[in-house]
Design an enzyme around this catalytic site. Structure first.
Site, PDB file in Angstrom:
ATOM      1  N   GLY A 278      -2.597  -1.302   7.984  1.00 47.35           N
ATOM      2  CA  GLY A 278      -1.996  -2.125   9.020  1.00 47.35           C
ATOM      3  C   GLY A 278      -2.198  -3.607   8.824  1.00 47.35           C
ATOM      4  CB  THR A 279      -5.107  -5.673   7.819  1.00 52.45           C
ATOM      5  OG1 THR A 279      -5.919  -5.280   8.929  1.00 52.45           O
ATOM      6  CG2 THR A 279      -5.369  -7.138   7.502  1.00 52.45           C
TER       7      THR A 279
ATOM      8  CG  ASN B 199      -6.504  -4.091  19.395  1.00 51.47           C
ATOM      9  OD1 ASN B 199      -5.738  -4.994  19.723  1.00 51.47           O
ATOM     10  ND2 ASN B 199      -7.709  -4.338  18.913  1.00 51.47           N
TER      11      ASN B 199
ATOM     12  CD  GLN C 238      -5.074   1.104  18.480  1.00 47.20           C
ATOM     13  OE1 GLN C 238      -5.125   2.242  18.949  1.00 47.20           O
ATOM     14  NE2 GLN C 238      -5.996   0.640  17.652  1.00 47.20           N
TER      15      GLN C 238
ATOM     16  CG  HIS D  26      -7.254   4.212   9.812  1.00 44.90           C
ATOM     17  ND1 HIS D  26      -8.293   3.906  10.655  1.00 44.90           N
ATOM     18  CD2 HIS D  26      -6.599   3.061   9.585  1.00 44.90           C
ATOM     19  CE1 HIS D  26      -8.267   2.613  10.929  1.00 44.90           C
ATOM     20  NE2 HIS D  26      -7.253   2.083  10.287  1.00 44.90           N
TER      21      HIS D  26
ATOM     22  CB  CYS E 193     -11.074  -5.883  13.202  1.00 46.75           C
ATOM     23  SG  CYS E 193      -9.998  -4.585  12.575  1.00 46.75           S
TER      24      CYS E 193
END
Length: 393
Positions: free
Chosen positions: A69-70, A156, A184, A206, A332
């Protein structure tokens, strides 16, 4: 056995996904190679791409496989900015909600420091929902200067769903592309890329029963995007790097299963969340639940609370010692000694924001997990307060 209530950080891989990935790891072949093994690996990747596209309401050619995602967020924010700025140097403003994940906020700030961008943080209300009127005002003030808008599908930390349709409608009036971080949201609420009108959408494996290290950026056909990674030109020239066939297969299967299970999954999590909320408030009557009070405007399996007079980190460690695993917010930023930017944007004072706990449910969550929280939370809060771990006001 611990009660795991941190599925928003990562959720267990589904057994069938693990089996499929393990099977693929036993094979050889680079999807870019032209021999038999390479072509077989390419088929696996393309079948996975089709699965992701079908799950998200997109065309297979719009799915760019990433490392998570990042990376998808970085490719969207930087790639859209560079492409729009190249077409018109006036386009230097990046409009983002103030409650975005750091996967969006940090590349936007990097563009400001290194590329001359002007980042505008759009305000949210007390539930964490975007102020669409503020967005419209920024767009109308100088539409020719706006490079892109990025507003997440679902927050999130507090679980509030954002008004993506309204954001797209406002931006479309001025021809501005919208990116949405849907990490999310996928598997938790309906996500239809084509119907949404967004130019780009991020997701990751994930959070939906797949492995860490693979995700996707869905990019609407015809959207100009400058690559962040350069090399062999894989993924249509947008994202270079050999695609891991095993990871792609896992992503595809996880997305397919998540989409198929979404309605029943959401209903089950919503029931567990309500039971959890009642248990938390019974154990700690002065706890405050955050996010939208409307079930239709929040993620079904996320409960965010603040506990007056306590430090969230202290509560987390004490709960962990009793076999309850949760978080204080985004994984994070775990361990960072500062209040959440999300809670600050929602108007919470720092002392209040520091007492945050996030409980997030997933496919493996049960009523026993809720019962574990109910049994542990009261004594934990009492100990935190009596042991001098209270926040100084």
């Amino acid at each position: 056995m611990s009660a795991y209530l941190d599925h928003a950080a990562t959720t267990p891989a589904r057994p069938e996904v693990v089996a499929a990935m393990a099977e693929e790891l036993g094979r050889i072949g680079n999807p870019s190679s032209l021999h038999t093994a390479g072509r077989a690996a390419r088929r696996v990747v393309e079948e996975a791409r089709e699965q992701v596209a079908a799950a998200l309401g997109a065309r297979p050619g719009e799915v760019v496989i990433t490392g998570g995602g990042t990376e998808a967020d970085n490719l969207a924010v930087k790639g859209l900015y560079w492409a729009r700025r190249a077409a018109d140097p006036r386009r230097r403003r990046v409009l983002v909600s103030a409650v975005e994940h750091h996967g969006v906020l940090d590349p936007a700030e990097w563009l400001a420091h290194e590329q001359g961008a002007e980042v505008v943080h759009l305000p949210v209300d007390a539930t964490g929902r975007l102020d669409v009127a503020a967005l419209r005002a920024e767009l109308e003030a100088d539409p020719a200067s706006v490079a892109l808008v990025s507003v997440m599908w679902a927050n999130n930390e507090v679980g509030t769903l954002q008004p993506v349709a309204e954001v797209v409608a406002a931006a479309a009036e001025h021809g501005v592309p919208v990116h949405s971080d849907a990490v999310q949201a996928v598997g938790a609420v309906p996500v239809d890329f084509d119907a949404s009108g967004v130019a780009a959408l991020s997701t990751t494996a994930h959070k939906i029963g797949g492995p860490v290290g693979v995700g996707a950026l869905v990019v609407r056909r015809g959207t100009a995007l400058v690559p962040v990674l350069h090399g062999g030109g894989q993924e249509g020239g947008v994202r270079s790097g050999s695609v891991a066939a095993a990871s792609a297969r896992a992503l595809g299967l996880a997305a397919e299963l998540a989409a198929a299970d979404q309605p029943a999954h959401a209903a089950r999590l919503a029931d567990l969340r309500e039971r959890l909320a009642a248990a938390v408030l019974a154990a700690v009557p002065d706890a405050v639940v955050h996010g939208s009070p409307d079930p239709a405007l929040r993620l079904p399996g996320l409960l965010h609370v603040t506990v007056p007079g306590c430090q969230g980190d202290s509560l987390l460690y004490l709960l962990d010692a009793r076999g309850v695993e949760c978080s204080t917010g985004s994984a994070c930023t775990a361990g960072v000694p500062q209040p959440s930017h999300v809670l600050r944007a929602m108007g919470l004072e720092d002392a209040t924001a520091r007492g945050a706990l996030r409980f997030s449910l997933g496919r493996t969550s049960t009523a026993a997990d809720v019962d574990a929280v109910a049994a542990a939370l009261g004594p934990v809060v009492e100990r935190a307060r009596s042991a001098g771990l209270a926040v100084q006001r």
